[in-house]
Design a protein around this motif. Structure first.
Motif, PDB file in Angstrom:
ATOM      1  N   MET A  16       0.833  -1.207   0.000  1.00 57.18           N
ATOM      2  CA  MET A  16       0.000   0.000   0.000  1.00 57.18           C
ATOM      3  C   MET A  16       0.865   1.253   0.000  1.00 57.18           C
ATOM      4  SD  MET A  16      -3.290  -0.327  -0.151  1.00 57.18           S
ATOM      5  CE  MET A  16      -3.870   1.192   0.577  1.00 57.18           C
ATOM      6  N   ILE A  17       1.920   1.255   0.802  1.00 56.72           N
ATOM      7  CA  ILE A  17       2.831   2.402   0.834  1.00 56.72           C
ATOM      8  C   ILE A  17       3.445   2.612  -0.547  1.00 56.72           C
ATOM      9  CG2 ILE A  17       5.031   3.221   1.768  1.00 56.72           C
ATOM     10  CD1 ILE A  17       4.247   1.818   4.402  1.00 56.72           C
ATOM     11  N   LEU A  18       3.887   1.539  -1.160  1.00 53.65           N
ATOM     12  CA  LEU A  18       4.504   1.631  -2.480  1.00 53.65           C
ATOM     13  C   LEU A  18       3.521   2.160  -3.526  1.00 53.65           C
ATOM     14  CD1 LEU A  18       6.995   0.940  -4.291  1.00 53.65           C
ATOM     15  CD2 LEU A  18       5.868  -1.244  -4.698  1.00 53.65           C
ATOM     16  N   LEU A  19       2.306   1.635  -3.528  1.00 54.58           N
ATOM     17  CA  LEU A  19       1.325   2.051  -4.526  1.00 54.58           C
ATOM     18  C   LEU A  19       0.893   3.499  -4.335  1.00 54.58           C
ATOM     19  CD1 LEU A  19      -0.913  -1.116  -4.878  1.00 54.58           C
ATOM     20  CD2 LEU A  19       0.702  -0.196  -6.521  1.00 54.58           C
ATOM     21  N   VAL A  20       0.743   3.926  -3.100  1.00 51.48           N
ATOM     22  CA  VAL A  20       0.358   5.317  -2.861  1.00 51.48           C
ATOM     23  C   VAL A  20       1.464   6.263  -3.321  1.00 51.48           C
ATOM     24  CG1 VAL A  20      -0.099   6.997  -1.041  1.00 51.48           C
ATOM     25  CG2 VAL A  20      -1.295   4.822  -1.033  1.00 51.48           C
ATOM     26  N   LEU A  21       2.707   5.877  -3.093  1.00 47.21           N
ATOM     27  CA  LEU A  21       3.811   6.724  -3.539  1.00 47.21           C
ATOM     28  C   LEU A  21       3.948   6.755  -5.060  1.00 47.21           C
ATOM     29  CD1 LEU A  21       6.568   5.953  -0.900  1.00 47.21           C
ATOM     30  CD2 LEU A  21       5.254   8.060  -1.183  1.00 47.21           C
ATOM     31  N   LEU A  22       3.445   5.742  -5.750  1.00 46.77           N
ATOM     32  CA  LEU A  22       3.512   5.713  -7.212  1.00 46.77           C
ATOM     33  C   LEU A  22       2.481   6.619  -7.880  1.00 46.77           C
ATOM     34  CD1 LEU A  22       4.105   1.946  -8.028  1.00 46.77           C
ATOM     35  CD2 LEU A  22       5.673   3.844  -8.402  1.00 46.77           C
ATOM     36  N   HIS A  23       1.435   7.013  -7.145  1.00 47.06           N
ATOM     37  CA  HIS A  23       0.392   7.844  -7.734  1.00 47.06           C
ATOM     38  C   HIS A  23       0.921   9.211  -8.130  1.00 47.06           C
ATOM     39  CE1 HIS A  23      -2.573   4.932  -6.339  1.00 47.06           C
ATOM     40  NE2 HIS A  23      -3.386   5.516  -7.188  1.00 47.06           N
ATOM     41  N   LYS A  24       0.295   9.754  -9.163  1.00 48.59           N
ATOM     42  CA  LYS A  24       0.643  11.078  -9.653  1.00 48.59           C
ATOM     43  C   LYS A  24       0.131  12.119  -8.666  1.00 48.59           C
ATOM     44  CE  LYS A  24      -1.628  12.472 -13.172  1.00 48.59           C
ATOM     45  NZ  LYS A  24      -2.177  12.725 -14.494  1.00 48.59           N
ATOM     46  N   GLY A  25       0.953  13.120  -8.390  1.00 51.33           N
ATOM     47  CA  GLY A  25       0.571  14.163  -7.458  1.00 51.33           C
ATOM     48  C   GLY A  25      -0.461  15.113  -8.039  1.00 51.33           C
ATOM     49  N   LYS A  26      -1.276  15.658  -7.185  1.00 48.27           N
ATOM     50  CA  LYS A  26      -2.286  16.624  -7.618  1.00 48.27           C
ATOM     51  C   LYS A  26      -1.810  18.059  -7.404  1.00 48.27           C
ATOM     52  CE  LYS A  26      -5.101  13.307  -8.530  1.00 48.27           C
ATOM     53  NZ  LYS A  26      -4.870  12.651  -9.774  1.00 48.27           N
ATOM     54  N   GLY A  27      -0.555  18.206  -7.037  1.00 51.50           N
ATOM     55  CA  GLY A  27       0.012  19.540  -6.881  1.00 51.50           C
ATOM     56  C   GLY A  27       0.429  19.821  -5.458  1.00 51.50           C
ATOM     57  N   GLY A  28       1.625  20.308  -5.275  1.00 56.56           N
ATOM     58  CA  GLY A  28       2.114  20.713  -3.962  1.00 56.56           C
ATOM     59  C   GLY A  28       2.170  19.566  -2.982  1.00 56.56           C
ATOM     60  N   GLY A  29       3.286  19.203  -2.532  1.00 56.10           N
ATOM     61  CA  GLY A  29       3.416  18.133  -1.568  1.00 56.10           C
ATOM     62  C   GLY A  29       4.646  17.310  -1.841  1.00 56.10           C
ATOM     63  N   LEU A  30       4.692  16.164  -1.212  1.00 56.35           N
ATOM     64  CA  LEU A  30       5.862  15.310  -1.355  1.00 56.35           C
ATOM     65  C   LEU A  30       6.008  14.742  -2.762  1.00 56.35           C
ATOM     66  CD1 LEU A  30       5.947  13.341   1.993  1.00 56.35           C
ATOM     67  CD2 LEU A  30       7.481  15.127   1.236  1.00 56.35           C
TER      68      LEU A  30
END
Length: 77
Positions: A16-30
Motif C-alpha cells: 500500500m505504501i509503495l502504490l500510494v507513492l507511485l500515484h501522480k501528485g495533484k500539486g504541492g506536496g511530497l
C-alpha cells in the motif's frame, strides 16, 4: 493462523505504501519532490493511472479485510 494473517498484513501494508507513492501528485506536496509536478501539467488520466487506482483500491480492501479477520481471530482466541 494468526501468524499467517500478521505476515499478510505486513506485506499488504508495504505494498500500500509503495502504490500510494507511485500515484501522480495533484500539486504541492511530497510528490512534487519526486518529480510528480512535471507530469501534472499534461493533464488527463492515462490507462496506467486508472489501473494503478484500481489496484490500490483492491489492495486496500484486502488490507482492511486482513485487519478485520486478524482482530476477530485475536478476540475469539
Amino acid at each position: 493462523m494468526i501468524l499467517g494473517f500478521s505476515i499478510a498484513l505486513i506485506v499488504f501494508s508495504l505494498l500500500m505504501i509503495l502504490l500510494v507513492l507511485l500515484h501522480k501528485g495533484k500539486g504541492g506536496g511530497l510528490s512534487d519532490m519526486f518529480g510528480g509536478g512535471m507530469s501534472s501539467a499534461i493533464g488527463g488520466s492515462s490507462v496506467a493511472e486508472r489501473n494503478l487506482d484500481r489496484i490500490t483500491i483492491v489492495l486496500g480492501l484486502c488490507w482492511f479485510a486482513c485487519i478485520v479477520v486478524l482482530s476477530l481471530l485475536l478476540k475469539f482466541k
